[in-house]
Motif scaffolding. Structure first.
Motif, PDB file in Angstrom:
ATOM      1  N   ASN B 306       0.829  -1.210   0.000  1.00  0.00           N
ATOM      2  CA  ASN B 306       0.000   0.000   0.000  1.00  0.00           C
ATOM      3  C   ASN B 306       0.863   1.260   0.000  1.00  0.00           C
ATOM      4  N   GLY B 307       0.327   2.288  -0.662  1.00  0.00           N
ATOM      5  CA  GLY B 307       1.044   3.558  -0.682  1.00  0.00           C
ATOM      6  C   GLY B 307       0.089   4.706  -0.864  1.00  0.00           C
ATOM      7  N   GLN B 308       0.647   5.916  -0.752  1.00  0.00           N
ATOM      8  CA  GLN B 308      -0.190   7.098  -0.892  1.00  0.00           C
ATOM      9  C   GLN B 308       0.301   7.927  -2.087  1.00  0.00           C
ATOM     10  N   VAL B 309      -0.647   8.290  -2.984  1.00  0.00           N
ATOM     11  CA  VAL B 309      -0.273   9.062  -4.179  1.00  0.00           C
ATOM     12  C   VAL B 309       0.167  10.462  -3.762  1.00  0.00           C
ATOM     13  N   GLU B 310       1.358  10.852  -4.171  1.00  0.00           N
ATOM     14  CA  GLU B 310       1.839  12.193  -3.818  1.00  0.00           C
ATOM     15  C   GLU B 310       1.746  13.173  -4.977  1.00  0.00           C
ATOM     16  N   THR B 311       2.136  12.716  -6.161  1.00  0.00           N
ATOM     17  CA  THR B 311       2.119  13.612  -7.322  1.00  0.00           C
ATOM     18  C   THR B 311       1.510  12.871  -8.503  1.00  0.00           C
ATOM     19  N   VAL B 312       0.662  13.562  -9.266  1.00  0.00           N
ATOM     20  CA  VAL B 312       0.065  12.981 -10.457  1.00  0.00           C
ATOM     21  C   VAL B 312       0.519  13.805 -11.654  1.00  0.00           C
ATOM     22  N   ASP B 313       1.223  13.146 -12.596  1.00  0.00           N
ATOM     23  CA  ASP B 313       1.712  13.831 -13.790  1.00  0.00           C
ATOM     24  C   ASP B 313       0.938  13.263 -14.976  1.00  0.00           C
ATOM     25  N   TYR B 314      -0.143  13.950 -15.328  1.00  0.00           N
ATOM     26  CA  TYR B 314      -1.079  13.443 -16.338  1.00  0.00           C
ATOM     27  C   TYR B 314      -0.526  13.684 -17.736  1.00  0.00           C
ATOM     28  N   GLN B 315      -0.434  12.621 -18.557  1.00  0.00           N
ATOM     29  CA  GLN B 315       0.162  12.775 -19.880  1.00  0.00           C
ATOM     30  C   GLN B 315      -0.780  12.338 -21.003  1.00  0.00           C
ATOM     31  N   GLY B 316      -2.069  12.313 -20.737  1.00  0.00           N
ATOM     32  CA  GLY B 316      -3.013  11.902 -21.768  1.00  0.00           C
ATOM     33  C   GLY B 316      -3.332  10.430 -21.648  1.00  0.00           C
ATOM     34  N   GLN B 317      -2.705   9.620 -22.529  1.00  0.00           N
ATOM     35  CA  GLN B 317      -3.016   8.186 -22.494  1.00  0.00           C
ATOM     36  C   GLN B 317      -2.360   7.496 -21.303  1.00  0.00           C
ATOM     37  N   ASN B 334       1.322   4.343 -15.588  1.00  0.00           N
ATOM     38  CA  ASN B 334       0.208   3.459 -15.935  1.00  0.00           C
ATOM     39  C   ASN B 334      -0.586   4.031 -17.094  1.00  0.00           C
ATOM     40  N   MET B 335      -0.993   3.128 -18.003  1.00  0.00           N
ATOM     41  CA  MET B 335      -1.952   3.527 -19.020  1.00  0.00           C
ATOM     42  C   MET B 335      -3.296   3.642 -18.306  1.00  0.00           C
ATOM     43  N   ILE B 336      -4.126   4.574 -18.714  1.00  0.00           N
ATOM     44  CA  ILE B 336      -5.411   4.702 -18.023  1.00  0.00           C
ATOM     45  C   ILE B 336      -6.547   4.838 -19.005  1.00  0.00           C
ATOM     46  N   ASP B 337      -7.719   4.409 -18.575  1.00  0.00           N
ATOM     47  CA  ASP B 337      -8.936   4.863 -19.230  1.00  0.00           C
ATOM     48  C   ASP B 337      -9.775   5.503 -18.142  1.00  0.00           C
ATOM     49  N   GLY B 338     -10.254   6.662 -18.399  1.00  0.00           N
ATOM     50  CA  GLY B 338     -11.021   7.373 -17.394  1.00  0.00           C
ATOM     51  C   GLY B 338     -10.135   8.213 -16.511  1.00  0.00           C
ATOM     52  N   HIS B 339     -10.513   8.307 -15.234  1.00  0.00           N
ATOM     53  CA  HIS B 339      -9.837   9.256 -14.357  1.00  0.00           C
ATOM     54  C   HIS B 339      -8.602   8.671 -13.692  1.00  0.00           C
ATOM     55  N   PRO B 340      -7.569   9.452 -13.535  1.00  0.00           N
ATOM     56  CA  PRO B 340      -6.420   8.983 -12.764  1.00  0.00           C
ATOM     57  C   PRO B 340      -6.737   9.016 -11.268  1.00  0.00           C
ATOM     58  N   PHE B 341      -5.913   8.367 -10.482  1.00  0.00           N
ATOM     59  CA  PHE B 341      -6.050   8.481  -9.023  1.00  0.00           C
ATOM     60  C   PHE B 341      -5.744   9.909  -8.620  1.00  0.00           C
ATOM     61  N   ALA B 342      -6.333  10.322  -7.486  1.00  0.00           N
ATOM     62  CA  ALA B 342      -6.125  11.697  -7.033  1.00  0.00           C
ATOM     63  C   ALA B 342      -4.918  11.764  -6.110  1.00  0.00           C
ATOM     64  N   GLU B 343      -4.347  12.929  -5.994  1.00  0.00           N
ATOM     65  CA  GLU B 343      -3.254  13.122  -5.042  1.00  0.00           C
ATOM     66  C   GLU B 343      -3.796  12.918  -3.639  1.00  0.00           C
ATOM     67  N   GLY B 344      -3.045  12.216  -2.797  1.00  0.00           N
ATOM     68  CA  GLY B 344      -3.469  11.965  -1.427  1.00  0.00           C
ATOM     69  C   GLY B 344      -4.216  10.655  -1.260  1.00  0.00           C
ATOM     70  N   GLU B 345      -4.652  10.065  -2.348  1.00  0.00           N
ATOM     71  CA  GLU B 345      -5.417   8.821  -2.293  1.00  0.00           C
ATOM     72  C   GLU B 345      -4.515   7.646  -1.891  1.00  0.00           C
ATOM     73  N   THR B 346      -5.061   6.737  -1.088  1.00  0.00           N
ATOM     74  CA  THR B 346      -4.299   5.541  -0.723  1.00  0.00           C
ATOM     75  C   THR B 346      -4.582   4.460  -1.760  1.00  0.00           C
ATOM     76  N   VAL B 347      -3.521   3.830  -2.278  1.00  0.00           N
ATOM     77  CA  VAL B 347      -3.683   2.849  -3.346  1.00  0.00           C
ATOM     78  C   VAL B 347      -2.926   1.576  -3.003  1.00  0.00           C
ATOM     79  N   SER B 348      -3.282   0.540  -3.721  1.00  0.00           N
ATOM     80  CA  SER B 348      -2.561  -0.716  -3.584  1.00  0.00           C
ATOM     81  C   SER B 348      -1.681  -0.877  -4.823  1.00  0.00           C
ATOM     82  N   ILE B 349      -0.371  -1.013  -4.611  1.00  0.00           N
ATOM     83  CA  ILE B 349       0.558  -1.101  -5.739  1.00  0.00           C
ATOM     84  C   ILE B 349       0.853  -2.568  -5.999  1.00  0.00           C
ATOM     85  N   HIS B 350       0.608  -2.988  -7.253  1.00  0.00           N
ATOM     86  CA  HIS B 350       0.841  -4.391  -7.597  1.00  0.00           C
ATOM     87  C   HIS B 350       2.031  -4.522  -8.530  1.00  0.00           C
TER      88      HIS B 350
END
Lengths: 293, 364
Positions: B306-317, B334-350
């Protein structure tokens, strides 16, 4: 408020230019206008000046073959000086341009160094070197190579020598600046395509440095043609150049009207040279040597 | 076996007391595209300039087509040289620029014309012969520089950061173009760049260099997937390097205990010099760390932390995340469809263990 911004932008260059413009008008344009006016006055036999509109000075200056011959020999001496400066200055500039950056500063400083000493003193120093009891003659006589000292001074070669000595830095600096502007990879590219280093110099470096050579040439020519100190100090009686005639008329004979006409004549001829140069080469390169792009 | 186009045998370059290039050996097979990749000052340009003959090696031997060329001056080496700043002759037309090398090669006038036109066709600028270089765009100038270099049919094409002066979009077009021309002509090419994506996209072989040393030589996938050093791992793409200890090594895996991630079985083909009981470094590329919602359970065998998102650098795809795990920041792309995770959000890193690589030694 766009109009005020525009008004300010139009005004600003003139505000910045005004000190220089004032100086040019007061110190150059107005005195020059005086000279033009003087040239139409007349000096009477009694030695006073007659105000008016007389063409006598101009007639004398333009028709007397004495003035024409000296003008032609002045242009010839200026041309020889310019060619000598180009031949001596180019290798020197090339050497400086290809030196390591640390040495470059030192070499350029050495080039500028003579300017710290008065031009007249530098010219007179040749008397100590070439004079009858000067360094060179003393050396040759004492070493037994010569029985009698040679007369090396007060002839046309010594005038040209003095002019080359004075003008060489102008040539070197101009050529140096144009060589510095040439991308070094151009010569590498030419070499990789099959040129020897001499061929790549002829194909690439020389043609690209011609503007600098031309700019240095123009400066040398105009300065050489306008000088009176060098022929005065190092020339003989027959080596007077055109500016010496102006000096003679104004300082010695106190004939301001004739001196004015003569100086305007020289100004016109040199102005013509600059115009022709500008038509074929352009003044941009000279501006570059003084740090403008 | 055919003679390689270029061989460098233990070449060294010293400038005074500074050694710019440690003994280096490299072979360029005929028709290959070899890239010297590294940061500025790594010795890549020095190496290229020695092959070109613009610099003399302090020691070692350079062979072109099997012949020693150390003493051969540059104009007799028959090389095509392309520079970062194009180096077109500004006082000559495009045609004369391209014809330049041919004029020094005893070729008939009519033949020169034909060859120049062929070269201009090849770089897809057939109608610009009468122009002067300054009338062309940067991309066009570089194509002309390339035409000038290949028209003489050089034994080797040397490219010194030829794309670096171009805009990003143009750079990618030129990359494809350059590779097409190289492939079409089958010309042996030595390419110098500091741009890892150029190196990966174009090369048959990449030579990664650092501070005058060769760090790794290999095919793009090899250098990318199995870096030989921390430097290579960090220089090619974004990598996370995690302290670990090697627990055991068998024929298939090296089992390591990595900080925060626990026990990781690293496939043996991606392991370098693992010694049981010693410190090691687990390398995970940013693309292989995937961020998930905390309630998502990892698939079989997939590690998670588990970790916490600190910075989001959005690059389109794609999105580049910087995630805080314990007292350290990890990078994930990560490639994404839809919204990226928000800064401060707790995520599970696989991460899948087979996407990890292992290097020996402690983190420097």
């Amino acid at each position: 408020m766009a109009s005020t911004v525009e008004a300010r932008e139009t005004r600003q260059p003139w505000i910045l230019l005004s000190p220089a413009l004032t100086a040019i008008v007061l110190l150059l344009i107005i005195p020059l206008a005086f000279i033009v006016v003087y040239s139409f006055w007349l000096r009477t036999a009694a030695g006073s000046e007659q105000v008016g509109f007389y063409l006598d000075n101009w007639k004398e200056a333009l028709t007397d073959s004495f003035y024409r011959d000296i003008l032609l020999s002045t242009l010839r001496i200026a041309l020889i000086t310019t060619i000598a400066c180009a031949l001596l200055g180019y290798p020197c500039a090339y050497f400086i341009a290809r030196s390591k950056s640390g040495n470059k500063t030192l070499l350029l400083l050495m080039l500028i160094l003579p300017f710290w000493i008065s031009y007249i003193i530098r010219t007179m120093s040749w008397i100590n070197i070439l004079g009858v009891s000067g360094a060179l003659n003393t050396l040759l006589v004492n070493s037994g190579l010569l029985a009698e000292p040679l007369q090396l001074l007060y002839n046309e070669p010594s005038v040209i020598l003095g002019l080359v000595h004075f003008l060489l830095p102008f040539m070197v600096l101009n050529v140096y600046v144009s060589l510095e502007g040439i991308d070094e990879s151009l010569e590498s590219a030419a070499r990789s395509l099959g040129c020897t280093s001499w061929q790549s110099f002829l194909e690439v470096t020389l043609p690209l440095s011609l503007p600098g050579l031309a700019a240095g040439g123009l400066l040398c020519f105009v300065l050489a043609a306008g000088t009176y100190i060098t022929p005065l100090v190092l020339g003989g009686a027959r080596d007077a150049m055109f500016a010496n005639l102006v000096y003679e008329a104004i300082i010695v004979q106190l004939n301001w009207p004739l001196g004015s006409a003569l100086s305007l004549m020289l100004l016109f001829v040199l102005g013509l040279v600059v115009t022709v140069y500008n038509r074929f080469v352009g003044m941009g390169q000279i501006a570059k040597s003084f740090g403008q792009e | 076996m055919t003679t390689p186009a270029v061989e460098l045998v233990d070449i060294v370059k010293r400038f005074g007391a500074i050694t710019a290039l440690q003994p280096m050996s490299l072979t360029l097979p005929e028709g290959s595209f070899v890239t010297l990749l590294g940061p500025s000052g790594c010795g890549k340009t020095t190496t290229l300039r020695m092959v070109a003959g613009l610099l003399d090696p302090s020691a070692g031997e350079i062979r072109i087509k099997g012949k020693r060329v150390n003493e051969t001056p540059i104009h007799k080496r028959n090389l095509g040289l392309v520079f970062q700043n194009y180096a077109l002759f500004p006082h000559k037309t495009v045609y004369d620029n391209v014809a330049f090398g041919l004029r020094y090669r005893d070729i008939e006038r009519s033949q020169i014309k034909k060859l120049v036109n062929e070269a201009l066709d090849l770089v897809q600028l057939p109608s610009l012969g009468d122009r002067y270089p300054k009338q062309l765009s940067g991309g066009q100038q570089q194509r002309i520089a390339l035409a000038r270099a290949i028209v003489i049919k050089p034994d080797v094409l040397l490219l010194d950061e030829p794309l670096s002066a171009l805009d990003a979009n143009l750079r990618e077009d030129m990359r494809v173009e350059l590779k097409r021309i190289q492939h079409q002509l089958g010309i042996t090419t030595l390419f110098v760049t500091h741009d890892q994506s150029e190196a990966l996209a174009m090369s048959d072989t990449i030579v990664v260099m650092s501070a005058g040393n060769v760090e790794q030589v290999g095919a793009p996938e090899e250098v990318y997937n199995t870096p030989s050093s921390e430097f290579v791992a960090r220089f090619l793409g974004a990598s996370n390097i995690i302290e670990s200890r090697t627990l055991s090594v068998d024929g298939e895996h090296a089992m390591v205990e990595a900080r925060d991630f626990g026990n990781v079985p690293v496939p043996i083909e991606r392991v370098r010099n693992a010694i049981t009981g010693r410190e090691s470094k687990l390398v995970i590329r940013a693309e292989f760390l995937t961020l998930n919602k905390t309630d998502k359970t990892p698939a079989d065998g997939v590690l998670s932390v588990n970790g916490q998102v600190e910075t989001v650098d959005y690059q389109g795809q794609a999105v580049r995340y910087f995630v805080r795990v314990g007292d350290r920041q990890l990078q994930a792309i990560n490639m994404i469809d839809g919204h990226p995770f928000a800064e401060g959000e707790t995520v599970s890193i696989h991460v899948r263990p087979r996407d990890c690589a292992l290097l020996p030694g402690a983190i420097t």
